[in-house]
Write an enzyme that holds these catalytic residues in place. Structure first.
Site, mmCIF file in Angstrom:
data_model
loop_
_atom_site.group_PDB
_atom_site.id
_atom_site.type_symbol
_atom_site.label_atom_id
_atom_site.label_comp_id
_atom_site.label_asym_id
_atom_site.label_seq_id
_atom_site.Cartn_x
_atom_site.Cartn_y
_atom_site.Cartn_z
ATOM 1 N N HIS A 127 -15.726 29.063 11.658
ATOM 2 C CA HIS A 127 -15.259 28.236 12.577
ATOM 3 C C HIS A 127 -15.818 27.208 13.859
ATOM 4 O O HIS A 127 -17.025 27.330 13.716
ATOM 5 C CB HIS A 127 -14.816 28.686 13.327
ATOM 6 C CG HIS A 127 -13.789 29.799 14.867
ATOM 7 N ND1 HIS A 127 -14.271 28.792 15.430
ATOM 8 C CD2 HIS A 127 -12.787 29.605 14.439
ATOM 9 C CE1 HIS A 127 -13.159 28.607 16.349
ATOM 10 N NE2 HIS A 127 -12.376 28.620 16.092
ATOM 11 N N ASP A 204 -19.754 36.766 12.701
ATOM 12 C CA ASP A 204 -19.043 36.306 13.198
ATOM 13 C C ASP A 204 -17.384 37.596 12.728
ATOM 14 O O ASP A 204 -17.281 36.769 10.753
ATOM 15 C CB ASP A 204 -18.462 35.145 13.203
ATOM 16 C CG ASP A 204 -17.017 34.365 13.382
ATOM 17 O OD1 ASP A 204 -16.549 35.503 13.687
ATOM 18 O OD2 ASP A 204 -16.660 33.118 13.679
ATOM 19 N N GLN A 207 -12.784 38.056 12.701
ATOM 20 C CA GLN A 207 -11.682 37.899 11.836
ATOM 21 C C GLN A 207 -11.954 39.145 10.342
ATOM 22 O O GLN A 207 -10.929 39.113 9.704
ATOM 23 C CB GLN A 207 -11.003 36.749 10.787
ATOM 24 C CG GLN A 207 -10.938 35.332 11.195
ATOM 25 C CD GLN A 207 -9.355 35.277 12.127
ATOM 26 O OE1 GLN A 207 -8.044 36.467 11.779
ATOM 27 N NE2 GLN A 207 -9.636 35.015 13.370
ATOM 28 N N LYS A 230 -7.832 39.696 19.226
ATOM 29 C CA LYS A 230 -7.659 39.463 17.815
ATOM 30 C C LYS A 230 -7.252 41.322 17.226
ATOM 31 O O LYS A 230 -6.831 41.025 15.981
ATOM 32 C CB LYS A 230 -8.667 38.607 16.583
ATOM 33 C CG LYS A 230 -9.000 37.437 17.153
ATOM 34 C CD LYS A 230 -9.715 36.282 16.841
ATOM 35 C CE LYS A 230 -9.871 35.116 17.067
ATOM 36 N NZ LYS A 230 -9.262 34.121 17.070
ATOM 37 N N CYS A 368 -9.434 24.948 14.202
ATOM 38 C CA CYS A 368 -11.288 25.186 14.400
ATOM 39 C C CYS A 368 -12.149 24.852 13.175
ATOM 40 O O CYS A 368 -12.732 25.386 13.372
ATOM 41 C CB CYS A 368 -10.997 26.027 15.230
ATOM 42 S SG CYS A 368 -10.359 25.317 17.090
#
Length: 410
Positions: A127, A204, A207, A230, A368
């Site tokens: 991202h 990261d 997700q 999220k 993104c």
């Protein structure tokens, strides 16, 4: 043993007020969960309760409202510690979200430990939030940004990754799950290999944490970031996990209230962890409501959520594959909750607009992740991203909607 059969999906859907509304005269089918999830009533109630029962600043008042607000805010920190299995509560830094967490480490760690000629490794599926901050620090420090390539399936080239690692590697920053492709990366192997050359790793997990159980101690990860919005929580709040040893070595990100012990015009002494990295008034109601979001996830069980979403992913992939001219972008065997696709002769935006008229919310564009789209030579994809409240009936409606859009566009 908990599995997806224990989930009462209709009951789960009832706890999300927005799922009862219509869009363009059609029942809402929300398949843009990779961008942000909808919020269950218990999260909405937590925000309402904060403003009606305890509204006050945290960490700095002796009066009753400040004390109960502070207690509620700190309960969330403990809840997050348990959720990701951190060793210490003070290793949990409350941020505005994943983007701020990455920027914090890129700036604070980067200024302290990255020098001219050093290298930072990211992947080709990142991202923008895990690209641009590292570009910026590399430009400032004269370091090199190296990118692990991916193959046509959207799978990391681990052989190339091994070749890139060297004593010059000062940070590896890679996503757990690709927001554009759904690929689940082999983060344990990524971390182990980086540690062999002495490099810390930032993962990261924006997700990942709502789909996959995460144990930061088992992974031995140095830094991990994610966002509340999220994972069924509010916007404007997120988490940076960092190992105590690293957090004590790096300087604070911002100056202001709450991150200090003593201030004189000659010198400031910084506060202890975690407050050293939490300057100013936080998004208090969002921090408190994040506790309710984690309660929602844990009440269902992450293993059951993961199994159910995997079933939806397999079903959606199978049904969409029947559409002539449809091509999936991201076909790794290890995937989570994302179906990205294009249809020959159409533009993703046009399909998205037609689906919206049918009450179906998907994401279109580059998500993104422009470098990913460049690799595939496409302007973007249609992305259907799944959550625990989605159903096979909604996927059937998506398939019918795409078929209708294709008939109209071709």
């Amino acid at each position: 043993m908990i599995d997806s059969k224990t989930l009462d999906i209709q009951s789960i859907r009832e706890s999300f007020p927005i799922l009862k509304r219509e869009v363009n005269g059609q029942p809402l089918i929300y398949l843009d969960n990779g961008a942000t999830t909808q919020k269950p009533q218990q999260v909405i109630d937590a925000i309402f309760e904060y403003y009606t029962q305890m509204n006050s600043n945290v960490h700095r008042g002796v009066h009753y409202l400040s004390q109960i607000s502070t207690d509620a805010f700190e309960v969330t920190r403990k809840k997050v510690q348990d959720f990701i299995h951190a060793a210490h509560e003070y290793e949990i830094i409350v941020t505005k979200g994943t983007t701020e967490g990455i920027n914090l480490i890129a700036n604070c760690y980067g200024e302290a430990f990255i020098e001219q000629g050093d290298e930072v490794i990211i992947s080709a599926m990142e991202h923008h939030s895990n690209i641009v901050p590292w570009q910026m620090i590399c430009e400032r420090k004269g370091a090199q940004l190296k990118v692990v390539p991916i193959d046509d399936r959207g799978v990391l080239d681990m052989d190339k990754y091994r070749e890139m690692l060297s004593p010059r590697t000062k940070m590896v920053a890679i996503t757990y799950v690709s927001n554009a492709l759904g690929t689940i990366n082999p983060v344990q192997e990524i971390i182990d290999l980086a540690h062999q050359v002495g490099s810390p790793v930032l993962i990261d997990a924006a997700q990942a944490v709502q789909h996959i159980p995460v144990d930061v101690q088992a992974l031995d990860v140095d830094f991990l970031v994610f966002s509340g919005h999220k994972m069924y929580g509010p916007t404007g709040v997120g988490v940076l996990y960092g190992k105590e040893s690293w957090l004590n070595k790096i300087p604070p990100y911002q100056g202001g209230g709450d991150m200090i012990k003593d201030v004189t015009f000659e010198k400031t002494t910084y506060n202890e962890l975690p407050f050293k990295f939490e300057a100013g008034t936080p998004n208090i109601e969002a921090g408190i409501a994040l506790n309710a979001a984690i309660d929602f996830i844990e009440g269902l069980g992450l293993e059951a959520i993961q199994q159910y979403e995997d079933e939806l992913l397999a079903y959606g992939t199978a049904q969409l594959s029947k559409i002539e001219g449809l091509r999936f972008i991201g076909t790794s065997e290890a995937k989570s909750s994302v179906i990205s696709f294009v249809v020959d002769g159409t533009h993703p935006y046009d399909i998205g607009v037609i689906l919206d008229k049918l009450g179906i919310a998907v994401r279109t564009g580059h998500h993104c992740a422009q470098p990913v789209m460049d690799l595939y030579g496409i302007p973007g994809t249609v992305r259907a991203s799944l959550a625990v409240y989605n159903t096979k009936e909604e996927i059937d409606a998506l398939v019918q909607g795409v078929e209708r859009a294709v008939r109209m566009l071709l």
